[in-house]
Design an enzyme around this catalytic site. Sequence first.
Site, PDB file in Angstrom:
ATOM      1  N   ARG A   1       2.887 -10.234  -7.943  1.00 11.28           N
ATOM      2  CA  ARG A   1       1.672  -9.427  -8.063  1.00 11.28           C
ATOM      3  C   ARG A   1       1.222  -8.849  -6.731  1.00 11.28           C
ATOM      4  O   ARG A   1       0.398  -7.940  -6.699  1.00 11.28           O
ATOM      5  CB  ARG A   1       0.531 -10.256  -8.676  1.00 11.28           C
ATOM      6  CG  ARG A   1       0.703 -10.475 -10.154  1.00 11.28           C
ATOM      7  CD  ARG A   1      -0.618 -10.613 -10.876  1.00 11.28           C
ATOM      8  NE  ARG A   1      -1.447 -11.684 -10.369  1.00 11.28           N
ATOM      9  CZ  ARG A   1      -2.635 -11.989 -10.876  1.00 11.28           C
ATOM     10  NH1 ARG A   1      -3.125 -11.296 -11.878  1.00 11.28           N
ATOM     11  NH2 ARG A   1      -3.331 -12.984 -10.380  1.00 11.28           N
TER      12      ARG A   1
ATOM     13  N   LEU B   1       2.512  -3.785  -8.612  1.00 10.93           N
ATOM     14  CA  LEU B   1       1.368  -2.942  -8.956  1.00 10.93           C
ATOM     15  C   LEU B   1       0.585  -2.472  -7.732  1.00 10.93           C
ATOM     16  O   LEU B   1       0.197  -1.301  -7.658  1.00 10.93           O
ATOM     17  CB  LEU B   1       0.449  -3.680  -9.938  1.00 10.93           C
ATOM     18  CG  LEU B   1       0.987  -3.768 -11.368  1.00 10.93           C
ATOM     19  CD1 LEU B   1       0.077  -4.633 -12.224  1.00 10.93           C
ATOM     20  CD2 LEU B   1       1.121  -2.390 -11.990  1.00 10.93           C
TER      21      LEU B   1
ATOM     22  N   VAL C   1      -1.995  -4.424 -17.397  1.00 13.34           N
ATOM     23  CA  VAL C   1      -0.845  -5.335 -17.342  1.00 13.34           C
ATOM     24  C   VAL C   1      -1.024  -6.396 -16.260  1.00 13.34           C
ATOM     25  O   VAL C   1      -1.853  -6.272 -15.371  1.00 13.34           O
ATOM     26  CB  VAL C   1       0.466  -4.555 -17.121  1.00 13.34           C
ATOM     27  CG1 VAL C   1       0.701  -3.581 -18.244  1.00 13.34           C
ATOM     28  CG2 VAL C   1       0.437  -3.811 -15.786  1.00 13.34           C
ATOM     29  N   GLU C   2      -0.196  -7.441 -16.354  1.00 20.22           N
ATOM     30  CA  GLU C   2      -0.237  -8.597 -15.440  1.00 20.22           C
ATOM     31  C   GLU C   2      -1.627  -9.226 -15.385  1.00 20.22           C
ATOM     32  O   GLU C   2      -2.100  -9.641 -14.332  1.00 20.22           O
ATOM     33  CB  GLU C   2       0.228  -8.198 -14.031  1.00 20.22           C
ATOM     34  CG  GLU C   2       1.716  -7.900 -13.951  1.00 20.22           C
ATOM     35  CD  GLU C   2       2.195  -7.703 -12.524  1.00 20.22           C
ATOM     36  OE1 GLU C   2       1.414  -7.932 -11.588  1.00 20.22           O
ATOM     37  OE2 GLU C   2       3.354  -7.315 -12.355  1.00 20.22           O
ATOM     38  N   GLY C   3      -2.286  -9.300 -16.519  1.00 19.29           N
ATOM     39  CA  GLY C   3      -3.635  -9.846 -16.587  1.00 19.29           C
ATOM     40  C   GLY C   3      -4.658  -8.732 -16.510  1.00 19.29           C
ATOM     41  O   GLY C   3      -4.721  -8.000 -15.523  1.00 19.29           O
TER      42      GLY C   3
END
Length: 817
Positions: free
Chosen positions: A374, A378, A496-498
Amino acid sequence: MTLIFTLTLIALVSIASYHRASWNTSVGVATITLLIGTFFGAFGAFSWLLFLAIVVPLSLTNIRQQYIVAPLFKAFKKVTPTMSDTEKSAIAAGTTWWEADLFCGNPDWKKLHQYPQSRLTIEEQAFLDGPVEEVCAMLDDWKATHELTDLPEDVWQYLKDNKFFAMIIKKQYGGLEFSAYAQSCVLQKLTSKSTLLSSIVGVPNSLGPGELLQHYGTEDQKEHYLPRLATGQEIPCFALTSPEAGSDASAIPDFGIVCKGEWEGKETLGIRLTWNKRYITLAPVATVLGLAFKLRDPDGLLSEDKEPGITCALIPTNTPGVKIGRRHFPLNVPFQNGPTQGEDIFVPIDYIIGGPAMAGQGWRMLVECLSVGRVITLPSNSTGGIKSLALASGAYSRIRRQFKLPIGKMEGIEESLAKLGGYAYSTDAAVSMSTGAVDAGEKPSVVSAILKYHLTEQMRTSTMHAMDIHGGKGICLGPNNYLGRGYQGAPIAITVEGANILTRNMIIYGQGAIRCHPFVLAELNAVSMEDKQAALESFDTSLMGHIGFTISNLVRTKWLALTGARFTKVPYDDETAVFYRNASRYSASLALMSDICMAVFGGSLKRKERISARLGDLLSYLYLVSATLKRYNDEGRKKEDLPFVQWSCQEHLYLCQRALADLINNMPSAVLRGLLKVLLFPFGRPVRKPTDKLEHKIAHILQTPNASRERLAAHIYLKDEPLNILGKQEQTLRDILEIEPLFDKVCRAKGTKLPFTQLDKVAQMGLDLGALNEDEADKLSAVEAKRLAVINVDDFDPSELTAGQGAKPNTQGASAA
């Protein structure tokens, strides 16, 4: 005399607390002051009795633990919320780094500047200058997104042949083994050409089979899969989220049951899997599926634990029964994304990543790897997007004219340009500093959450500012629109990714408070200790340290607020000194407010998401200020870059100040609110937003080729070639600036200010007036076509916009796919 010595005692103890002296040191300072005061008649028996009544019980361990700490420990256990195993794994994952210094209220700025500057190796730079530039030149983004809804075959093959999917894979398995910083630079450049391209490259190099295999796979799994992943022979995806478990990924309903079954004609210990996943990037084209599921072992075939929990396995997608292939269509950014299902599919137990020994360890594996992934994907994509928007908007604002002047000279446009420039500088700084931490061996889980939330949000905000500047140019999709797809796709990165709401309200501070606070984790661990005496002793040590820490932050906060932090040591006494000082002040305020909120809300703080969000904002904005200051220092403290530094620091410190004010306003007691206002803002709020004058400077930098603008453009694809709109626009900007003096000569000869249009006719007018020679007139005419290409928009025959017959949406949901 009594008053003088009392004030002296308070001052000396406060100084000791400010410098975080030990309990014994503080008691010693107080004792000596009392002795001297007694000698001069300032203190008597009552003062000594009061002093001893406080100091003796706290200094004698047995008395303190039995009569003070034990009752507090009992109360603490009652109000402390229970943590699930997945929460414990998330908190334990990763490491703390510079964010812990900020959280503790006393950041060491010299330490920050001693962190190594991120740099590319010769091999990494060659990859950026070679294959990355080449694949950017190959791709027609409009054709890929509008006509093919996928990358062309030749681009896919080029990515495989040049190991774009192997940046994280070690060289011993055929990968590139690039640094985190190099991966970030690659993704930034790809994003500047196409978000579709960067998304497809980013995912295999982030959380997925490659990353998990390298850290946890068996040697057989590594030897089999990693070379095939490196060459693109295998395309991976990782299936985590389900229709019933999106942001709460730990609640996945997908399961596998340990049992014996037939595999390749032999009875084999294995797992019967059932899953229903969605939102899985690369699933429609994947050849190997990383799968997260809850493992059950009812017959105890692996161990006595009949519910081992979340487990990760690798499943070849050609395994009979695996359903895969249909696609989601995420907001017109058609990267391969789709659902996958399987029902009662038997696979060998060796398909577990890491083998049977890693059964039930899947959640720990995921959160540990996510703390690295992360930081890179992103945030890098967002940074590349923001930098591209800043450069494109600056060029467009200088080329496009209204009311006989470039629109970039209008103050409203300047305001949006300044935000784009400021965000471009600070996001690049944050990614560079954070990937440098990863390359130094850190797994900064809290930092990764900060970057994921704030950089994707700043990308969304920047997209809106760019659209405002471009107007009609931005809203008409077509081959010449470089904003539209990014505008449509901005919510994807938010989701995305939380989801960002989850990340801001729960994760940043939820993890940060426990991981970064020097005593909270030890206090929580004491609650779960089985040995009661050991638990009490551990809690006693942590509690005493916590009390001293809180008192120190109270003293520091008050002193820094009263003095405006003017006496705080800073590494450079120049224009940036005020930012170091204010950051130190708000760091102390964060540390104090964190403890105050823990005391006021207790166990319910976990449910006070908006309070947690504001505390997380404080930590996040301080981190972005730190990254900005570090970048400025790393790049040689170039004065021409100072406007970017000033804007970013002022903006984020102002937001710190606002978060503090919002925290105060939402305390439950009016008395507490009043005390906190006096404590934190005794003379009002000191930080002001960036001025119009400062924003004018940034707008000017973005509209004129110069060294600062070039540094901002690092790792952005600006080559002037037919398929690169940004590159052609950059060249047009230079051409416009070159011929403006010629245009002005014609205006002077004509005796009037002409509109900056139809430059070919202006050129002829210049010839007729004798103001231009033939070469000058040709230059002016040649620029007209480029100018029109920049400001014009695409149009289509209606038949070209008719959707194909194959695009049939599945309205029944992923389960029916």
